[in-house]
Design a protein around this motif. Sequence first.
Motif, PDB file in Angstrom:
ATOM      1  N   PRO A 136       0.808  -1.241   0.000  1.00 61.77           N
ATOM      2  CA  PRO A 136       0.000   0.000   0.000  1.00 61.77           C
ATOM      3  C   PRO A 136       0.831   1.275   0.000  1.00 61.77           C
ATOM      4  CG  PRO A 136      -0.121  -1.121   2.131  1.00 61.77           C
ATOM      5  CD  PRO A 136       0.568  -2.051   1.200  1.00 61.77           C
ATOM      6  N   GLY A 137       2.100   1.175   0.298  1.00 63.32           N
ATOM      7  CA  GLY A 137       2.949   2.359   0.286  1.00 63.32           C
ATOM      8  C   GLY A 137       3.719   2.542  -1.005  1.00 63.32           C
ATOM      9  N   ASP A 138       3.423   1.736  -2.032  1.00 63.44           N
ATOM     10  CA  ASP A 138       4.109   1.819  -3.329  1.00 63.44           C
ATOM     11  C   ASP A 138       3.184   2.502  -4.331  1.00 63.44           C
ATOM     12  OD1 ASP A 138       5.299   1.315  -5.861  1.00 63.44           O
ATOM     13  OD2 ASP A 138       6.314  -0.445  -5.044  1.00 63.44           O
ATOM     14  N   GLU A 139       3.628   3.618  -4.888  1.00 59.43           N
ATOM     15  CA  GLU A 139       2.757   4.403  -5.770  1.00 59.43           C
ATOM     16  C   GLU A 139       2.469   3.723  -7.100  1.00 59.43           C
ATOM     17  OE1 GLU A 139       4.394   8.040  -7.299  1.00 59.43           O
ATOM     18  OE2 GLU A 139       6.421   7.216  -7.407  1.00 59.43           O
ATOM     19  N   ARG A 140       3.266   2.713  -7.488  1.00 55.97           N
ATOM     20  CA  ARG A 140       3.124   2.133  -8.820  1.00 55.97           C
ATOM     21  C   ARG A 140       1.761   1.480  -9.036  1.00 55.97           C
ATOM     22  NH1 ARG A 140       8.576  -1.321  -9.115  1.00 55.97           N
ATOM     23  NH2 ARG A 140       7.977  -1.656  -6.933  1.00 55.97           N
ATOM     24  N   GLY A 141       1.228   0.832  -8.010  1.00 60.03           N
ATOM     25  CA  GLY A 141      -0.083   0.210  -8.147  1.00 60.03           C
ATOM     26  C   GLY A 141      -1.166   1.246  -8.388  1.00 60.03           C
ATOM     27  N   TYR A 142      -1.125   2.345  -7.638  1.00 62.30           N
ATOM     28  CA  TYR A 142      -2.114   3.402  -7.802  1.00 62.30           C
ATOM     29  C   TYR A 142      -2.003   4.050  -9.184  1.00 62.30           C
ATOM     30  CZ  TYR A 142      -2.208   3.033  -2.681  1.00 62.30           C
ATOM     31  OH  TYR A 142      -2.293   2.574  -1.396  1.00 62.30           O
ATOM     32  N   VAL A 143      -0.772   4.296  -9.620  1.00 62.29           N
ATOM     33  CA  VAL A 143      -0.568   4.927 -10.928  1.00 62.29           C
ATOM     34  C   VAL A 143      -1.046   4.012 -12.048  1.00 62.29           C
ATOM     35  CG1 VAL A 143       1.192   5.696 -12.559  1.00 62.29           C
ATOM     36  CG2 VAL A 143       1.314   6.411 -10.169  1.00 62.29           C
ATOM     37  N   GLY A 144      -0.733   2.706 -11.961  1.00 56.06           N
ATOM     38  CA  GLY A 144      -1.189   1.774 -12.991  1.00 56.06           C
ATOM     39  C   GLY A 144      -2.699   1.747 -13.094  1.00 56.06           C
ATOM     40  N   LEU A 145      -3.378   1.687 -11.938  1.00 65.32           N
ATOM     41  CA  LEU A 145      -4.842   1.664 -11.943  1.00 65.32           C
ATOM     42  C   LEU A 145      -5.401   3.001 -12.418  1.00 65.32           C
ATOM     43  CD1 LEU A 145      -7.300  -0.026 -11.367  1.00 65.32           C
ATOM     44  CD2 LEU A 145      -7.175   0.651  -8.966  1.00 65.32           C
ATOM     45  N   GLY A 146      -4.757   4.091 -12.032  1.00 61.06           N
ATOM     46  CA  GLY A 146      -5.189   5.405 -12.511  1.00 61.06           C
ATOM     47  C   GLY A 146      -5.086   5.521 -14.020  1.00 61.06           C
ATOM     48  N   ASN A 147      -3.978   5.030 -14.581  1.00 61.61           N
ATOM     49  CA  ASN A 147      -3.823   5.070 -16.041  1.00 61.61           C
ATOM     50  C   ASN A 147      -4.868   4.208 -16.737  1.00 61.61           C
ATOM     51  OD1 ASN A 147      -1.634   6.745 -15.732  1.00 61.61           O
ATOM     52  ND2 ASN A 147      -0.106   5.144 -16.026  1.00 61.61           N
ATOM     53  N   LEU A 148      -5.213   3.061 -16.117  1.00 61.23           N
ATOM     54  CA  LEU A 148      -6.244   2.203 -16.691  1.00 61.23           C
ATOM     55  C   LEU A 148      -7.582   2.935 -16.737  1.00 61.23           C
ATOM     56  CD1 LEU A 148      -7.016  -0.703 -17.668  1.00 61.23           C
ATOM     57  CD2 LEU A 148      -7.623  -1.185 -15.294  1.00 61.23           C
ATOM     58  N   TYR A 149      -7.952   3.569 -15.633  1.00 59.93           N
ATOM     59  CA  TYR A 149      -9.208   4.324 -15.602  1.00 59.93           C
ATOM     60  C   TYR A 149      -9.173   5.495 -16.585  1.00 59.93           C
ATOM     61  CZ  TYR A 149     -10.639   1.847 -11.341  1.00 59.93           C
ATOM     62  OH  TYR A 149     -11.003   0.892 -10.425  1.00 59.93           O
ATOM     63  N   ARG A 150      -8.029   6.151 -16.663  1.00 56.87           N
ATOM     64  CA  ARG A 150      -7.896   7.281 -17.594  1.00 56.87           C
ATOM     65  C   ARG A 150      -8.141   6.830 -19.021  1.00 56.87           C
ATOM     66  NH1 ARG A 150      -1.992   8.676 -18.300  1.00 56.87           N
ATOM     67  NH2 ARG A 150      -2.251   6.799 -19.573  1.00 56.87           N
ATOM     68  N   ASP A 151      -7.535   5.707 -19.418  1.00 54.97           N
ATOM     69  CA  ASP A 151      -7.697   5.211 -20.781  1.00 54.97           C
ATOM     70  C   ASP A 151      -9.120   4.733 -21.045  1.00 54.97           C
ATOM     71  OD1 ASP A 151      -5.041   5.762 -21.138  1.00 54.97           O
ATOM     72  OD2 ASP A 151      -4.361   3.710 -20.815  1.00 54.97           O
ATOM     73  N   GLN A 152      -9.850   4.354 -19.984  1.00 57.51           N
ATOM     74  CA  GLN A 152     -11.242   3.944 -20.139  1.00 57.51           C
ATOM     75  C   GLN A 152     -12.179   5.141 -20.199  1.00 57.51           C
ATOM     76  OE1 GLN A 152     -11.821   1.435 -16.719  1.00 57.51           O
ATOM     77  NE2 GLN A 152     -11.138  -0.417 -17.768  1.00 57.51           N
ATOM     78  N   GLY A 153     -11.653   6.332 -19.973  1.00 55.74           N
ATOM     79  CA  GLY A 153     -12.493   7.518 -19.984  1.00 55.74           C
ATOM     80  C   GLY A 153     -13.099   7.846 -18.636  1.00 55.74           C
TER      81      GLY A 153
END
Length: 933
Positions: free
Chosen positions: A350-367
């Motif tokens: 939970p303290g690693d930003e990579r998981g949050y960024v990956g999921l954020g990019n996924l949502y971003r690409d989904q609109g």
Amino acid sequence: MRGKTLIGKVHKISVLVVLMVVLSLVTLEMGLWVIGGMYRVVQGVRNKHALFQKADYRILCVGDSMTRGEWPGPLEVELNRQDIGIRFKVIDEGIPGVSSAQIAMDLESNLNKYKPDMVIVMMGGMEGQLWKRVRNEEPSWRETLREYAGKIKLVKAARLFAKRYRDMRTGRSDGSASEMSVGVRERYSDRMAAPATESDGAAAANVARSEIGPLDVKGYIVLGNDQLSRGEFRKAEQAYRAAMAVGPKDVRPYVRLGRLYRRQGRLGEAENVFSALIKMAPDQQKGHVELGNLYLESGDDQKAEQAYRAAVQADPKDCEAYVLLGGLYSERGDDRKAEDFYRAGIEAAPGDERGYVGLGNLYRDQGEGEKAEQMYRAGIKASTANDRAYMELGDYYRVQGWDDEAEKLFKAMIREHPEEVAGYAALGALYSDRDDFANAKAMFETCIRLNPRDVGGYVELAALYRNSALYDKAEEFYRKAMEADPRNRRPYIGLGSLYRKRGDPSKEGQVYRDWLAADPGNQLGFVALGNFYREQGEDLQAEAVYRESIRADPVEGIGYMELGALYSRKGETDKAEKVYREWVKAAPQNKSVYVAWAKMYRDKRDERREESVYREWIRAHPLDGAAYIELGRLYSRKGDRDEEAKVYRRWIAVAPRDHQAYLELGNLYRAKGDLLLACEMYETSRKLKPGEPAGYLQAGECYRLAGDIEKEKDVYRRWIRAVPLDERGYIELGNLLRAHQLWDEAEAVYRDAIRTIPRGPLAHTELENLRRLKGEQREAGDRFKEGMARMLRRGSDSTPPGDRRDPEDRMVSYLTPRTATAYKKLSNIILKRNIPMVCMQYPRLDVDGLAQLLGKKRKGIIYVENKRNFEDALRRYRYSELFQDALTRHFGHCTAVGNRLIVENLTRTILRNVFGKEPASSREGKGGNGGAG
């Protein structure tokens, strides 16, 4: 007495002889300089004469790879075919991968160079270091003397003669790439890349110690990294093996050695190293991750997935493997599994930003912008090293046009990390795009103050001065950047571009030579220098530099590519083919060679040799779908449908779960009129990859042609269920219902789309069209305005806090802030010179955003959109007949047919708007879709 007289005469004669020799040498040296200068002048005159001969009207085309080598050549042919009494010359200055900012920076130089009568612009598609020791001391007198001696023509000639003589004595040839690659392969063919044996490691350690003395593991790794950056692969390998001998349980040298082999294309040896790392440290995930990356690069997704899953089992608390698995499933179009792995990574670490960024990019690409923003902010909150989360959220804001929100975010980043340069650099870039010189300058100066060794601050400041026409200051800071990091490519590229802009080729060439002197192994330096010589018309020098690039790194493909292209342009096909074969031998895993090789024969219309290249590609990479697609397209162009079908069936035989193979076969059957088989192939493709829209779209069109309306409706409903955030499924279903006058059902579908995807502009517009058809004009006008406002906001329903700008001032989603800034600069430069500017949009994109940005009725600007003509064409052609690839979700690089659509559109627009002429096709009654705005 006689002896003294005789000695005096001999002395006088000796002095005279020496003076005569010196005078002769000086005269010869001056002659060589004069001849060389005359050659360059004559060559330059020839180039300009060849460019402008018999041309009354010159058109400069600037853009990226969608321009370079695509439609400009056919445009010249078509304009001259119209025979309106004016001779046209179309100049192709497209640069693959170039940013709009770079196009704007190079514009004045191109205008001065070509003096065009019109400029056509299509750009914006390309938008979406270790500290090193430097020498600060002054060079010694010996170094200075050596430097000046190297510039003397006679010395160069003597060196060349000596080299040729040595080559003749030793039996060496010109050092071709084939000989070099064979030598490398022979040297390493009997070497195993598994963990070093004691004898191997000891030998490597002894070699390293004999050169620099004993080191620890870290020291040998640093040494190997330094040698690798210089292109000294053998020495780097020895250093890494020495590190393995000193620290046999240390993971780092295994990783470095495996990556070295991977870079060299020695994939089997790299696999052995990573496998040995797994055996040595089974409880660490690094070996599994590196092995997965290797498989992924080789195109074996299944093995990559297995390796990443093994990494998760080895260390379930490390986020990296989860993120890699998420990215793998995202590329496959399986967003649900991708989301599961990103969430698993967040739960594990939970303290690693990579998981949050990956999921954020996924949502971003989904609109799903709101969800993406929430994830980025969660990454910022959860992690101390949260720079990436800040940057992704800032980029998201800027793409939405919310610069005020981005500015607040970057300022918050600076408050949290006041000693880190990233926040200041991001804020400086934002100010620079706003043309806020003072604030941008302050930010970049802060970057330099915080880290004088970080080259980025110097380069950004130099670019800022350059954009403000303060060329001397720009040069000063590019030079300072070189001092800070002599091997960093950015200052050399920037300074070379500056000299090109100012029309100083001698200084530009010297910059690239200095770059290679500082970093002898870098491929981009060789290519920059080779391209410089080629542009100056000095093909022999260009050829020599490209060959030197190949010798420096026989596996890297860029030297082969440029050399092959040089021979191809000169019509020396046999030499080009030899280069491509050398490339295949040196780097058998690099598939780019086949693309370049086949393109050469396609451009020369040699279909037999083009076919042989594709077949060789398939033999070497039987699982690579791109090879089958290219071969199928060749048979399609030849009209040989049976052979095309055989190719796709062979593809299916070796890769039965590749959805693209069924899609291509379905397109073939549809073109042949066999709609039943075509629909079957599309359905199979859809089932294999439920998240890919192409299967649904093609199946729906196929059922429409077959007259099966119920099945067409069912396909679109399945599309909506499988990909609920893809607005196109709703639009296709709604339009189908509307076409059959099922008004209420169509309206329900559009409203469902609006509820599910609030930011989607298409449903609002289609609902307006539906209401217009039903005669409800007043409500339609209100709905249309609302839809346009949503589209221009490019975000969710609500305006971001603090943003009070009128929605009409916003830009549509594909026009990023950097692109908008570049277009503004471009238009100001062009219109100040009273040159007509044609702003052309990419295929299937609307030009309205550009018109709103620059002014719909601004004098001197002509707008051309390629949306309507391509949408019409897609009703008659398959996607693959118009586009070579899927560069974006909606379009890619054009085929000959696609480029023809662009050329017809441009020809029609230019003739009507500039010359008041009607194109020949219209006069003959063939017509077409106009594109002028």
